[in-house]
Design a protein around this motif. Sequence first.
Motif, PDB file in Angstrom:
ATOM      1  N   HIS A 153       0.772  -1.342   0.159  1.00  0.00           N
ATOM      2  CA  HIS A 153       0.090  -0.002   0.100  1.00  0.00           C
ATOM      3  C   HIS A 153       0.776   1.102   0.011  1.00  0.00           C
ATOM      4  CE1 HIS A 153      -3.841  -2.011   0.432  1.00  0.00           C
ATOM      5  NE2 HIS A 153      -3.556  -2.416   1.359  1.00  0.00           N
ATOM      6  N   VAL A 154       2.092   1.273   0.752  1.00  0.00           N
ATOM      7  CA  VAL A 154       2.772   2.279   0.653  1.00  0.00           C
ATOM      8  C   VAL A 154       3.423   2.650  -0.504  1.00  0.00           C
ATOM      9  CG1 VAL A 154       4.931   3.286   1.714  1.00  0.00           C
ATOM     10  CG2 VAL A 154       3.449   2.385   3.189  1.00  0.00           C
ATOM     11  N   ARG A 155       3.900   1.455  -1.342  1.00  0.00           N
ATOM     12  CA  ARG A 155       4.510   1.736  -2.664  1.00  0.00           C
ATOM     13  C   ARG A 155       3.584   2.329  -3.490  1.00  0.00           C
ATOM     14  NH1 ARG A 155       6.337  -3.607  -1.633  1.00  0.00           N
ATOM     15  NH2 ARG A 155       4.659  -4.463  -3.361  1.00  0.00           N
ATOM     16  N   HIS A 156       2.219   2.130  -3.420  1.00  0.00           N
ATOM     17  CA  HIS A 156       1.065   2.608  -4.234  1.00  0.00           C
ATOM     18  C   HIS A 156       0.514   3.850  -3.791  1.00  0.00           C
ATOM     19  CE1 HIS A 156       1.279  -0.893  -7.131  1.00  0.00           C
ATOM     20  NE2 HIS A 156       1.361  -1.466  -6.106  1.00  0.00           N
ATOM     21  N   GLY A 157       1.158   4.454  -2.849  1.00  0.00           N
ATOM     22  CA  GLY A 157       0.769   5.784  -2.715  1.00  0.00           C
ATOM     23  C   GLY A 157       0.227   6.223  -1.192  1.00  0.00           C
ATOM     24  N   LYS A 158      -0.178   5.268  -0.450  1.00  0.00           N
ATOM     25  CA  LYS A 158      -0.812   5.524   0.759  1.00  0.00           C
ATOM     26  C   LYS A 158       0.246   6.012   1.938  1.00  0.00           C
ATOM     27  CE  LYS A 158      -5.014   2.574   0.876  1.00  0.00           C
ATOM     28  NZ  LYS A 158      -4.931   2.094  -0.471  1.00  0.00           N
ATOM     29  N   PRO A 159      -0.084   7.004   2.522  1.00  0.00           N
ATOM     30  CA  PRO A 159       0.904   7.238   3.671  1.00  0.00           C
ATOM     31  C   PRO A 159       0.920   5.897   4.694  1.00  0.00           C
ATOM     32  CG  PRO A 159      -0.661   8.887   3.295  1.00  0.00           C
ATOM     33  CD  PRO A 159      -1.101   7.971   2.518  1.00  0.00           C
ATOM     34  N   ARG A 160       2.029   5.726   5.304  1.00  0.00           N
ATOM     35  CA  ARG A 160       2.433   4.615   5.940  1.00  0.00           C
ATOM     36  C   ARG A 160       1.215   4.389   7.142  1.00  0.00           C
ATOM     37  NH1 ARG A 160       5.883   0.633   6.537  1.00  0.00           N
ATOM     38  NH2 ARG A 160       7.165   1.759   5.002  1.00  0.00           N
ATOM     39  N   ASP A 161       0.780   5.416   7.887  1.00  0.00           N
ATOM     40  CA  ASP A 161      -0.045   5.226   9.046  1.00  0.00           C
ATOM     41  C   ASP A 161      -1.440   4.793   8.368  1.00  0.00           C
ATOM     42  OD1 ASP A 161      -0.476   7.906   7.781  1.00  0.00           O
ATOM     43  OD2 ASP A 161      -1.031   8.825   9.357  1.00  0.00           O
ATOM     44  N   ARG A 162      -1.737   5.453   7.219  1.00  0.00           N
ATOM     45  CA  ARG A 162      -3.109   5.118   6.512  1.00  0.00           C
ATOM     46  C   ARG A 162      -3.096   3.570   6.075  1.00  0.00           C
ATOM     47  NH1 ARG A 162      -6.232   5.919   1.218  1.00  0.00           N
ATOM     48  NH2 ARG A 162      -8.295   5.958   1.904  1.00  0.00           N
ATOM     49  N   ALA A 163      -1.769   3.432   5.480  1.00  0.00           N
ATOM     50  CA  ALA A 163      -1.631   1.717   5.092  1.00  0.00           C
ATOM     51  C   ALA A 163      -1.683   0.913   6.174  1.00  0.00           C
ATOM     52  CB  ALA A 163      -0.251   1.737   4.388  1.00  0.00           C
ATOM     53  N   GLU A 164      -1.225   0.994   7.298  1.00  0.00           N
ATOM     54  CA  GLU A 164      -1.296   0.376   8.410  1.00  0.00           C
ATOM     55  C   GLU A 164      -2.763   0.085   8.836  1.00  0.00           C
ATOM     56  OE1 GLU A 164       1.334   2.236  11.100  1.00  0.00           O
ATOM     57  OE2 GLU A 164       2.898   1.017  10.255  1.00  0.00           O
ATOM     58  N   ARG A 165      -3.539   1.372   9.021  1.00  0.00           N
ATOM     59  CA  ARG A 165      -5.042   1.323   9.242  1.00  0.00           C
ATOM     60  C   ARG A 165      -5.835   0.687   8.498  1.00  0.00           C
ATOM     61  NH1 ARG A 165      -5.531   6.234   9.768  1.00  0.00           N
ATOM     62  NH2 ARG A 165      -6.621   6.740   7.784  1.00  0.00           N
ATOM     63  N   TRP A 166      -5.409   0.583   7.196  1.00  0.00           N
ATOM     64  CA  TRP A 166      -6.257  -0.067   5.960  1.00  0.00           C
ATOM     65  C   TRP A 166      -6.101  -1.703   5.975  1.00  0.00           C
ATOM     66  CZ3 TRP A 166      -9.629   1.825   2.034  1.00  0.00           C
ATOM     67  CH2 TRP A 166      -9.935   0.742   1.164  1.00  0.00           C
ATOM     68  N   VAL A 167      -4.876  -2.001   6.437  1.00  0.00           N
ATOM     69  CA  VAL A 167      -4.535  -3.437   6.348  1.00  0.00           C
ATOM     70  C   VAL A 167      -5.174  -4.026   7.778  1.00  0.00           C
ATOM     71  CG1 VAL A 167      -2.983  -5.151   6.889  1.00  0.00           C
ATOM     72  CG2 VAL A 167      -2.346  -3.276   5.200  1.00  0.00           C
TER      73      VAL A 167
END
Length: 210
Positions: A168-182
């Motif tokens: 998700h980070v590679r595809h543009g999500k900020p890390r905190d949002r990526a972690e929350r999404w997962v």
Amino acid sequence: MDLDLDRLVGRARSLVAPGRRRILGIAGPPGAGKSTLAGELVARLDGQAVLVPMDGFHLAGRELRRLGRAERKGAPDTFDAAGFAALLGRLRSPEPGTVIYAPDFDRSLEEAVAGSIPVDPEVPLVVTEGNYLLHDEGAWAGVADLVDEIWYVQADDEERVRGLVERHVRHGKPRDRAERWVRESDEADAHLVAAGRMRADLVITRALAG
């Protein structure tokens, strides 16, 4: 079984029958390595197979926003499951001389793109991969009957979650949002997908580390 690519290629090749179209499905939770395995199989089958991913049937972002489901993209109801089943039905019974065009999913756009994958009627094996091939609710319930074999790929959950965040980070999500999404979306889907594991024809353990 543990992942042994040579053995899996051999099993996939055993589905190839002259003059008959067969479909192999690769299921499993988000981040387990389904698309990687499916791509490896198709590459090793030397033109005898084509990959048609389930993700080509993601609903468009605009429609997800209209439905109020944008924050749960990837859940079973955020796909056109009936459309996917209809395509599998067409793929099982190709018309001589007619190329079937399947959609693909563009991760850079986060959208499905219609007409992206040509499936020649002479190709004997279609490999499809996605989370919900073994899901038994709604239109998903008819998918298993359209697929000759479904393999389930499982991986260490800690490694799988870590890989999902990085994707998700590679595809543009900020890390905190990526972690929350997962945590809130992908893992909710993973628990749902795991319920279908017992219905698989083969369960494969895939190592993601290294």
